[in-house]
Design an enzyme around this catalytic site. Structure first.
Site, PDB file in Angstrom:
ATOM      1  N   MET A  35      -1.654 -23.704   0.040  1.00 35.34           N
ATOM      2  CA  MET A  35      -2.735 -23.005   1.724  1.00 35.34           C
ATOM      3  C   MET A  35      -1.891 -22.476   2.689  1.00 35.34           C
ATOM      4  O   MET A  35      -2.260 -21.376   3.863  1.00 35.34           O
ATOM      5  CB  MET A  35      -4.566 -23.217   1.879  1.00 35.34           C
ATOM      6  CG  MET A  35      -5.244 -23.175   0.432  1.00 35.34           C
ATOM      7  SD  MET A  35      -4.536 -21.882  -1.110  1.00 35.34           S
ATOM      8  CE  MET A  35      -5.050 -20.299   0.076  1.00 35.34           C
ATOM      9  N   HIS A  44     -16.846  -8.891  -5.382  1.00 36.16           N
ATOM     10  CA  HIS A  44     -15.175  -8.415  -5.601  1.00 36.16           C
ATOM     11  C   HIS A  44     -15.255  -7.906  -6.477  1.00 36.16           C
ATOM     12  O   HIS A  44     -14.230  -7.524  -6.954  1.00 36.16           O
ATOM     13  CB  HIS A  44     -13.970  -9.130  -4.983  1.00 36.16           C
ATOM     14  CG  HIS A  44     -14.588  -9.176  -3.253  1.00 36.16           C
ATOM     15  ND1 HIS A  44     -13.998  -8.397  -1.914  1.00 36.16           N
ATOM     16  CD2 HIS A  44     -15.198 -10.387  -2.607  1.00 36.16           C
ATOM     17  CE1 HIS A  44     -13.968  -8.783  -1.418  1.00 36.16           C
ATOM     18  NE2 HIS A  44     -14.383  -9.765  -1.445  1.00 36.16           N
ATOM     19  N   GLN A  80       0.479 -11.425  -3.452  1.00 36.95           N
ATOM     20  CA  GLN A  80       0.297 -13.117  -2.792  1.00 36.95           C
ATOM     21  C   GLN A  80       0.402 -13.664  -3.918  1.00 36.95           C
ATOM     22  O   GLN A  80       0.255 -13.592  -5.328  1.00 36.95           O
ATOM     23  CB  GLN A  80      -0.990 -13.548  -2.246  1.00 36.95           C
ATOM     24  CG  GLN A  80      -0.977 -12.700  -0.805  1.00 36.95           C
ATOM     25  CD  GLN A  80      -2.471 -13.127  -0.294  1.00 36.95           C
ATOM     26  OE1 GLN A  80      -3.375 -12.999  -1.298  1.00 36.95           O
ATOM     27  NE2 GLN A  80      -2.550 -13.159   0.719  1.00 36.95           N
ATOM     28  N   ALA A  99       6.543 -18.106 -10.696  1.00 35.56           N
ATOM     29  CA  ALA A  99       6.501 -17.702 -10.208  1.00 35.56           C
ATOM     30  C   ALA A  99       6.885 -15.910 -10.023  1.00 35.56           C
ATOM     31  O   ALA A  99       6.502 -14.459  -9.568  1.00 35.56           O
ATOM     32  CB  ALA A  99       6.715 -17.693  -8.747  1.00 35.56           C
ATOM     33  N   TYR A 108      11.634 -14.444  -3.547  1.00 35.45           N
ATOM     34  CA  TYR A 108      11.361 -12.396  -3.519  1.00 35.45           C
ATOM     35  C   TYR A 108      12.816 -11.550  -3.048  1.00 35.45           C
ATOM     36  O   TYR A 108      12.834 -10.305  -4.284  1.00 35.45           O
ATOM     37  CB  TYR A 108      10.349 -12.528  -1.636  1.00 35.45           C
ATOM     38  CG  TYR A 108       9.636 -13.387  -2.287  1.00 35.45           C
ATOM     39  CD1 TYR A 108       8.956 -14.131  -3.597  1.00 35.45           C
ATOM     40  CD2 TYR A 108       8.827 -14.339  -1.148  1.00 35.45           C
ATOM     41  CE1 TYR A 108       7.611 -14.235  -3.177  1.00 35.45           C
ATOM     42  CE2 TYR A 108       7.483 -14.950  -0.821  1.00 35.45           C
ATOM     43  CZ  TYR A 108       7.128 -15.155  -1.866  1.00 35.45           C
ATOM     44  OH  TYR A 108       6.699 -15.976  -1.976  1.00 35.45           O
TER      45      TYR A 108
END
Length: 180
Positions: free
Chosen positions: A34, A55, A91, A104, A139
């Protein structure tokens, strides 16, 4: 639901379901994990379940589970979806035992395809700790560009952290896909 099979890896990216909350709860209570999201590693299961119920029909977020060979490996999320400027934040969290397998990167690529081709976003952005070199590398490989440094923007691991703001535009993402 996107299923990818590359190099012997059986990777599935699918919408978050109620049955996944136990796994998500575990992830959201790991301090080291986190800290990468600049969030407090404290959340009760009841709170998570309440958030899920609140949500479930929210059009301003999309949450996906990353599975490898049928096992929960992490989550990738599109959040703060804004349909006026057509932007959203992305995220990703991959559990430590699954890191180093490019999950990822593959999950983010699938989420970016969803953002650009399904939701018609113009730009997807993210925040990343300036010391998180492995994430920054991923990224950049995906085509994200560094747009700025935010000084002492988040508090994690006992100190204020600088972060990079990075973004990718739809036309750049599409151009990069055509050259692959």
């Amino acid at each position: 639901m996107v299923e990818l099979r590359r190099g012997g890896v059986n990777l599935l990216i699918r919408p978050l379901e109620r049955k996944d909350l136990k796994d998500v709860h575990g992830v959201r209570n790991e301090q080291d994990t986190m800290a990468y999201w600049f969030e407090e590693p404290y959340e009760s299961y009841d709170e998570l379940e309440e958030l899920y119920n609140e949500h479930i029909h929210d059009t301003h977020e999309r949450r996906f589970v990353i599975e490898e060979a049928g096992e929960f490996a992490g989550v990738v999320e599109l959040v703060d979806i804004d349909y006026i400027p057509r932007t959203c934040e992305i995220q990703v969290i991959v559990l430590s035992k699954f890191r180093g397998r490019k999950l990822a990167q593959k999950a983010m690529e699938s989420a970016l395809e969803h953002a650009f081709y399904i939701l018609n976003m113009h730009k997807v952005f993210l925040y990343v700790d300036t010391v998180n070199k492995s994430a920054i590398h991923v990224y950049k490989k995906l085509g994200f560009q560094l747009e700025g440094t935010m000084k002492e923007q988040f508090y994690a691991r006992g100190s204020y952290r600088d972060c990079y703001f990075m973004g990718i535009l739809k036309h750049d993402f599409m151009r990069d896909r055509q050259h692959k």
